[in-house]
Design a protein around this motif. Structure first.
Motif, PDB file in Angstrom:
ATOM      1  N   LYS A 298       0.837  -1.207   0.000  1.00  9.47           N
ATOM      2  CA  LYS A 298       0.000   0.000   0.000  1.00  9.47           C
ATOM      3  C   LYS A 298       0.875   1.260   0.000  1.00  9.47           C
ATOM      4  CE  LYS A 298      -3.179   3.100   1.306  1.00  9.47           C
ATOM      5  NZ  LYS A 298      -3.939   2.847   2.533  1.00  9.47           N
ATOM      6  N   PHE A 299       0.549   2.180  -0.899  1.00  7.41           N
ATOM      7  CA  PHE A 299       1.191   3.484  -0.974  1.00  7.41           C
ATOM      8  C   PHE A 299       0.152   4.567  -0.704  1.00  7.41           C
ATOM      9  CE2 PHE A 299       3.425   0.658  -3.856  1.00  7.41           C
ATOM     10  CZ  PHE A 299       4.764   0.963  -3.681  1.00  7.41           C
ATOM     11  N   PHE A 300       0.561   5.639  -0.063  1.00 10.56           N
ATOM     12  CA  PHE A 300      -0.230   6.857  -0.001  1.00 10.56           C
ATOM     13  C   PHE A 300       0.367   7.843  -0.997  1.00 10.56           C
ATOM     14  CE2 PHE A 300      -1.394   5.241   4.194  1.00 10.56           C
ATOM     15  CZ  PHE A 300      -2.728   5.612   4.307  1.00 10.56           C
ATOM     16  N   ALA A 301      -0.444   8.322  -1.936  1.00 13.93           N
ATOM     17  CA  ALA A 301       0.024   9.366  -2.837  1.00 13.93           C
ATOM     18  C   ALA A 301      -0.276  10.751  -2.291  1.00 13.93           C
ATOM     19  CB  ALA A 301      -0.602   9.195  -4.222  1.00 13.93           C
ATOM     20  N   ASP A 302      -1.298  10.861  -1.422  1.00 19.61           N
ATOM     21  CA  ASP A 302      -1.657  12.158  -0.845  1.00 19.61           C
ATOM     22  C   ASP A 302      -2.450  11.946   0.419  1.00 19.61           C
ATOM     23  OD1 ASP A 302      -4.069  11.276  -1.946  1.00 19.61           O
ATOM     24  OD2 ASP A 302      -4.576  13.194  -2.907  1.00 19.61           O
ATOM     25  N   GLY A 303      -3.085  13.014   0.906  1.00 19.88           N
ATOM     26  CA  GLY A 303      -3.898  12.936   2.104  1.00 19.88           C
ATOM     27  C   GLY A 303      -5.369  12.939   1.759  1.00 19.88           C
ATOM     28  N   PHE A 345       4.470  -8.219  -5.922  1.00 16.44           N
ATOM     29  CA  PHE A 345       3.368  -7.699  -5.117  1.00 16.44           C
ATOM     30  C   PHE A 345       2.383  -6.918  -5.988  1.00 16.44           C
ATOM     31  CE2 PHE A 345       6.497  -8.112  -1.629  1.00 16.44           C
ATOM     32  CZ  PHE A 345       5.709  -8.705  -0.653  1.00 16.44           C
ATOM     33  N   GLN A 346       1.148  -6.900  -5.545  1.00 21.33           N
ATOM     34  CA  GLN A 346       0.128  -6.055  -6.150  1.00 21.33           C
ATOM     35  C   GLN A 346       0.306  -4.629  -5.627  1.00 21.33           C
ATOM     36  OE1 GLN A 346      -3.860  -6.596  -4.601  1.00 21.33           O
ATOM     37  NE2 GLN A 346      -4.784  -6.265  -6.621  1.00 21.33           N
ATOM     38  N   ILE A 347       0.216  -3.654  -6.505  1.00 24.31           N
ATOM     39  CA  ILE A 347       0.312  -2.242  -6.132  1.00 24.31           C
ATOM     40  C   ILE A 347      -1.072  -1.738  -5.738  1.00 24.31           C
ATOM     41  CG2 ILE A 347       0.820   0.075  -6.994  1.00 24.31           C
ATOM     42  CD1 ILE A 347       2.764  -1.281  -9.001  1.00 24.31           C
ATOM     43  N   HIS A 348      -1.141  -1.053  -4.586  1.00 25.89           N
ATOM     44  CA  HIS A 348      -2.410  -0.514  -4.086  1.00 25.89           C
ATOM     45  C   HIS A 348      -2.119   0.907  -3.607  1.00 25.89           C
ATOM     46  CE1 HIS A 348      -6.454  -1.457  -2.083  1.00 25.89           C
ATOM     47  NE2 HIS A 348      -6.161  -0.249  -1.613  1.00 25.89           N
ATOM     48  N   ILE A 349      -2.633   1.919  -4.313  1.00 23.84           N
ATOM     49  CA  ILE A 349      -2.273   3.308  -4.048  1.00 23.84           C
ATOM     50  C   ILE A 349      -3.484   4.121  -3.622  1.00 23.84           C
ATOM     51  CG2 ILE A 349      -1.186   5.397  -4.949  1.00 23.84           C
ATOM     52  CD1 ILE A 349       0.190   3.714  -7.070  1.00 23.84           C
ATOM     53  N   HIS A 350      -3.385   4.735  -2.449  1.00 29.70           N
ATOM     54  CA  HIS A 350      -4.369   5.720  -2.002  1.00 29.70           C
ATOM     55  C   HIS A 350      -4.135   7.002  -2.791  1.00 29.70           C
ATOM     56  CE1 HIS A 350      -6.104   8.514   1.246  1.00 29.70           C
ATOM     57  NE2 HIS A 350      -5.318   9.320   0.543  1.00 29.70           N
ATOM     58  N   ALA A 360      -0.250   8.445  -9.436  1.00 32.12           N
ATOM     59  CA  ALA A 360      -0.425   7.000  -9.241  1.00 32.12           C
ATOM     60  C   ALA A 360      -0.488   6.278 -10.584  1.00 32.12           C
ATOM     61  CB  ALA A 360      -1.691   6.735  -8.429  1.00 32.12           C
ATOM     62  N   LEU A 361      -1.238   6.809 -11.520  1.00 26.59           N
ATOM     63  CA  LEU A 361      -1.313   6.207 -12.853  1.00 26.59           C
ATOM     64  C   LEU A 361       0.061   6.211 -13.533  1.00 26.59           C
ATOM     65  CD1 LEU A 361      -4.660   7.833 -14.007  1.00 26.59           C
ATOM     66  CD2 LEU A 361      -4.296   5.376 -13.681  1.00 26.59           C
ATOM     67  N   ALA A 381      -7.045   3.305  -4.949  1.00 26.70           N
ATOM     68  CA  ALA A 381      -8.163   3.405  -4.017  1.00 26.70           C
ATOM     69  C   ALA A 381      -8.642   4.845  -3.922  1.00 26.70           C
ATOM     70  CB  ALA A 381      -7.748   2.906  -2.643  1.00 26.70           C
ATOM     71  N   HIS A 382      -9.940   5.005  -3.823  1.00 25.80           N
ATOM     72  CA  HIS A 382     -10.663   6.263  -3.619  1.00 25.80           C
ATOM     73  C   HIS A 382     -10.918   7.003  -4.932  1.00 25.80           C
ATOM     74  CE1 HIS A 382      -9.729   5.080   0.354  1.00 25.80           C
ATOM     75  NE2 HIS A 382      -8.506   5.600   0.383  1.00 25.80           N
TER      76      HIS A 382
END
Length: 555
Positions: A298-303, A345-350, A360-361, A381-382
């Motif tokens: 899991k990555f966070f790209a922002d808040g 691993f599967q990439i999962h980005i907030h 993210a793209l 995600a989101h």
């Protein structure tokens, strides 16, 4: 509480509507043998007739009583430990005013004088102007020890003065990397901390939760999801101490539903995390529990928009935070995503804001170009705000938009904290679920529980109506993005199973067909004839996980 039927022998589910997914025929009965679907529809009668007398004695008959049987719901993005832990602190979730929160914290602290810290979640961030909560308000409840409460968004923490003192946060404390300390005009910290760089200043001083407490939280989370028809959950934020809790729960056979873990990638520590992720995955595989996998990072790209930390292509209307917060600077997200992808691993980005979605793209596109084609099913995600030119990239890159349908309504979070920050024009471009799906993206749903309700039917009700619980607005908010009911049910079941690579299992779930694992949900009636209010209140009669039925009492 739920009652259980064991999943051994044969289960004959009959006298209802068996829904096999949007565009598929319905049936009236299903046969499950040792946790696996062996026949559907007319074939069930033939199978039962062919059983020996001894086998017939092992058949458990379940009368669906005219109800609706479909693939069990999945949750493509949630935080089970956070949700389970909400039951281990002051009950602030249902409070509708600051005064109620303060009183609940006071009451809890008085009942637990032995606790060195009062920790709780999660309060409604729209109850104070601009989401700013004052430490002095909590001081009225507890002044002899630290208090730290998480907001619904889990990107914000409200502290009392004692917690700020322990953390050494004063008017002179600079904003940390990846975080913000909102201040009064004279420089004093409010007591509200935004994003984990600031939150960590306080939380690193909290006594750690022991493993037994965390395992109990997972038990509560499992029961919660079972009650709402969910059999598989993507835990979208797992740190090392969380992994220990999952492994302990697996050893105690306390995982009643299926979990896939997403290890949290921190830009401040990613260099050494990569090796850790691989080792942690091996530990999960070695545990050998059928309900536990660890295939995702899991990555966070922002808040988030309400904190003005969601990353935007154009500035916020207030201009306070200009374009928001970018967690990964430059091309660092692209390189980290490629490294994680290379490990399988599967990439999962907030990604909330349109700038974060674009980053993210770009990162996923880079991983594909570097590592070549494979079945990777990356997730964003989101996807709250997506620029027009980026919408078709989800489909072309094979990116799954895992979206939270419950958020697509003009509730207080939207009208008080988000619309004023985005402005009307941008606000009306949020949560373009129908557009993404019509463009060919494999839309999946998640709840982000406990940030919002983990009940899929509540999310489905909003997906088809784009209305609040009070039925506002009359035609729905941005009604062109409303989804058909069948599409919404699929997005919360079959599509989440696809996101979770469940089709690669010997007995996949997410479909009602021979050979599939019997992960099913039994609803009290056919939802296809219900309006949004009826969907919200539709009872879940039972949830089946691998044929094991968890029956939910009815009035």
């Amino acid at each position: 509480m739920t009652q259980s039927l064991h999943g051994h022998g044969h289960l004959h589910l009959h006298s209802g509507t068996v829904w096999q997914g949007e565009g598929h025929e319905t049936a009236e009965q299903v046969l499950v043998s040792d946790g696996v679907i062996t026949a559907v529809g007319a074939e069930v009668t033939a199978r039962l007739t062919g059983l020996s007398e001894q086998e017939r004695e092992r058949v458990q008959s379940v009368d669906l009583e005219g109800g609706f049987l479909m693939p069990a719901f999945g949750d493509g993005h949630a935080h089970p430990l956070f949700g389970g832990l909400e039951g281990a602190g002051p009950a602030v979730r249902a409070c509708t005013s600051v005064e109620q929160i303060v009183e609940e914290v006071r009451h809890y602290a008085e009942e637990h004088p032995e606790l060195p810290w009062i920790l709780g979640a999660s309060y409604d961030g729209s109850l104070a102007p601009e989401g700013l909560f004052d430490a002095r308000w909590l001081d009225e409840a507890v002044s002899d020890r630290p208090v730290a409460l998480r907001a619904w968004d889990y990107h914000t923490v409200w502290c009392n003065s004692s917690a700020l003192e322990v953390a050494g946060i004063t008017a002179q404390t600079p904003d940390p990397e990846l975080g913000e300390i909102p201040r009064h005009p004279d420089g004093r910290p409010w007591g509200t901390l935004r994003e984990w760089g600031a939150i960590d200043l306080v939380m690193q001083h909290c006594p750690p939760r022991d493993t037994d407490t965390l395992v109990d939280a997972l038990r509560r989370a499992s029961r919660y999801f079972l009650e709402h028809g969910v059999s598989w959950v993507q835990d979208a934020w797992v740190e090392p101490e969380n992994l220990e809790a999952y492994l302990a729960a697996a050893e105690q056979d306390a995982l009643e539903i299926r979990y896939n873990l997403a290890f949290y990638a921190d830009p401040r520590h990613i260099d050494h995390q990569l090796e850790d992720f691989a080792a942690q995955r091996v530990r999960v595989q070695a545990a050998g529990h059928p309900h536990l996998t660890a295939n995702t990072v899991k990555f966070f790209a922002d808040g988030v928009i309400e904190n003005e930390t969601g990353a935007l292509l154009q500035p916020y209307c207030s201009g306070l935070h200009d374009h928001g917060m970018t967690v990964w600077e430059g091309d660092s997200l692209a390189h980290a995503a490629a490294a994680v992808d290379a490990l399988g691993f599967q990439i999962h980005i907030h990604a909330i804001g349109d700038a974060a979605v674009r980053q993210a793209l770009d990162a996923i596109e880079h991983a594909v170009s570097v590592n070549g084609p494979r079945d990777r099913r990356p997730v964003i995600a989101h996807a709250q705000l997506v620029d027009e030119q980026d919408l078709p990239r989800f489909s072309s890159l094979g990116v799954i938009p895992c979206m939270q349908p419950l958020w697509a309504q003009p509730d207080a979070l939207m009208t008080v904290l988000q619309v004023p920050r985005l402005g009307t024009e941008r606000s009306d471009q949020q949560y373009r679920m129908r557009t993404l799906r019509d463009d060919g993206a494999a839309l999946a749903f998640g709840s982000d529980w406990p940030c919002s309700s983990g009940a899929p039917l509540e999310g489905v009700a909003v997906a088809v109506s784009r209305q609040t619980e009070d039925g506002e607005p009359d035609q729905g908010w941005t009604p062109q993005e409303r989804l058909d009911l069948g599409v919404s049910l699929d997005a919360y079941s079959t599509a989440v199973a696809h996101q979770g690579f469940t089709d690669l299992h010997e007995h996949p779930w997410g479909r009602i067909r021979p050979g599939a694992a019997a992960d099913l949900v039994w609803l009290a009636q056919d939802p296809r004839g219900l309006t949004a209010p009826g969907l919200r209140s539709l009872p879940v009669r039972a949830t089946f996980v691998g044929g094991r039925a968890h029956l939910h009492p009815t009035d």
